[in-house]
Design a protein around this motif. Sequence first.
Motif, PDB file in Angstrom:
ATOM      1  N   VAL A 172       0.841  -1.202   0.000  1.00  0.00           N
ATOM      2  CA  VAL A 172       0.000   0.000   0.000  1.00  0.00           C
ATOM      3  C   VAL A 172       0.873   1.248   0.000  1.00  0.00           C
ATOM      4  N   GLY A 173       1.964   1.237   0.772  1.00  0.00           N
ATOM      5  CA  GLY A 173       2.872   2.380   0.792  1.00  0.00           C
ATOM      6  C   GLY A 173       3.452   2.662  -0.577  1.00  0.00           C
ATOM      7  N   GLU A 174       3.851   1.620  -1.289  1.00  0.00           N
ATOM      8  CA  GLU A 174       4.397   1.802  -2.638  1.00  0.00           C
ATOM      9  C   GLU A 174       3.327   2.290  -3.607  1.00  0.00           C
ATOM     10  N   LEU A 175       2.124   1.781  -3.477  1.00  0.00           N
ATOM     11  CA  LEU A 175       1.015   2.235  -4.332  1.00  0.00           C
ATOM     12  C   LEU A 175       0.730   3.720  -4.091  1.00  0.00           C
ATOM     13  N   ILE A 176       0.706   4.129  -2.839  1.00  0.00           N
ATOM     14  CA  ILE A 176       0.481   5.545  -2.518  1.00  0.00           C
ATOM     15  C   ILE A 176       1.634   6.388  -3.039  1.00  0.00           C
ATOM     16  N   ARG A 177       2.867   5.898  -2.903  1.00  0.00           N
ATOM     17  CA  ARG A 177       4.034   6.644  -3.382  1.00  0.00           C
ATOM     18  C   ARG A 177       3.952   6.905  -4.882  1.00  0.00           C
ATOM     19  N   THR A 236       1.245   6.819  -6.813  1.00  0.00           N
ATOM     20  CA  THR A 236       0.092   7.658  -7.114  1.00  0.00           C
ATOM     21  C   THR A 236       0.368   9.116  -6.752  1.00  0.00           C
ATOM     22  N   LEU A 237       0.968   9.343  -5.592  1.00  0.00           N
ATOM     23  CA  LEU A 237       1.315  10.702  -5.167  1.00  0.00           C
ATOM     24  C   LEU A 237       2.328  11.321  -6.123  1.00  0.00           C
ATOM     25  N   SER A 238       3.312  10.552  -6.544  1.00  0.00           N
ATOM     26  CA  SER A 238       4.301  11.059  -7.507  1.00  0.00           C
ATOM     27  C   SER A 238       3.618  11.484  -8.808  1.00  0.00           C
ATOM     28  N   ASP A 239       2.689  10.672  -9.284  1.00  0.00           N
ATOM     29  CA  ASP A 239       1.964  11.006 -10.511  1.00  0.00           C
ATOM     30  C   ASP A 239       1.132  12.278 -10.342  1.00  0.00           C
ATOM     31  N   VAL A 240       0.455  12.413  -9.205  1.00  0.00           N
ATOM     32  CA  VAL A 240      -0.360  13.595  -8.938  1.00  0.00           C
ATOM     33  C   VAL A 240       0.516  14.848  -8.951  1.00  0.00           C
ATOM     34  N   LEU A 241       1.672  14.777  -8.292  1.00  0.00           N
ATOM     35  CA  LEU A 241       2.564  15.938  -8.247  1.00  0.00           C
ATOM     36  C   LEU A 241       3.200  16.208  -9.607  1.00  0.00           C
ATOM     37  N   VAL A 287      -5.097  11.671  -4.592  1.00  0.00           N
ATOM     38  CA  VAL A 287      -4.440  10.366  -4.443  1.00  0.00           C
ATOM     39  C   VAL A 287      -5.477   9.268  -4.268  1.00  0.00           C
ATOM     40  N   SER A 288      -6.521   9.530  -3.497  1.00  0.00           N
ATOM     41  CA  SER A 288      -7.526   8.493  -3.226  1.00  0.00           C
ATOM     42  C   SER A 288      -8.287   8.084  -4.487  1.00  0.00           C
ATOM     43  N   LYS A 289      -8.358   8.973  -5.478  1.00  0.00           N
ATOM     44  CA  LYS A 289      -9.006   8.606  -6.746  1.00  0.00           C
ATOM     45  C   LYS A 289      -8.257   7.476  -7.448  1.00  0.00           C
ATOM     46  N   GLY A 290      -6.948   7.426  -7.249  1.00  0.00           N
ATOM     47  CA  GLY A 290      -6.133   6.401  -7.892  1.00  0.00           C
ATOM     48  C   GLY A 290      -5.965   5.140  -7.065  1.00  0.00           C
ATOM     49  N   LEU A 291      -6.573   5.090  -5.893  1.00  0.00           N
ATOM     50  CA  LEU A 291      -6.439   3.938  -5.011  1.00  0.00           C
ATOM     51  C   LEU A 291      -7.752   3.174  -4.923  1.00  0.00           C
ATOM     52  N   THR A 292      -7.647   1.906  -4.628  1.00  0.00           N
ATOM     53  CA  THR A 292      -8.844   1.085  -4.429  1.00  0.00           C
ATOM     54  C   THR A 292      -8.858   0.561  -2.999  1.00  0.00           C
ATOM     55  N   LEU A 293      -8.708   1.487  -2.062  1.00  0.00           N
ATOM     56  CA  LEU A 293      -8.700   1.124  -0.655  1.00  0.00           C
ATOM     57  C   LEU A 293     -10.043   1.452  -0.027  1.00  0.00           C
TER      58      LEU A 293
END
Length: 138
Positions: free
Chosen positions: A19-24, A26-31, A90-96
């Motif tokens: 999950v940490g890598e997925l958030i990383r 996704t956050l990188s892409d958003v920025l 970021v949450s738009k790109g996650l399926t949590l």
Amino acid sequence: MAKSRFDTGGGPSQRQLRVGELIRRTLSDVLLRGDIHDPELNRMSITVGEVRTSPDLKVATAFVLPLGGQGADEALSALRRNRAEIRRAVSKGLTLKFSPEIRFAIDETFDQMDETRRLLGQDRVQQDLDDPDADLDD
């Protein structure tokens, strides 16, 4: 002996790492895309080195550093100021099940690597590296 799924004595679980890598990412892409409506933040090039999550995955700490390491305080301030919008993007790109609260901290691993290189470059350490048998007793 079987390991309990509630045992938190070691490091992060595989799920936390995934999950940490997925958030990383996704956050990188958003920025990178500049999805946040803050010209000051979009003007900066920010590297997301690592994201660590809490065991319940509700809090994620993103370790960031501006490109070149200059303006770290300004970047941290801009990220914290826009954390609600960043969380939504970021949450738009996650399926949590839950959208984690994202906290930001300066990534100091590059400074630690520089210090390690400096220590390994000392003459005393180089002597030991050049002659590994020097400290062995016969």
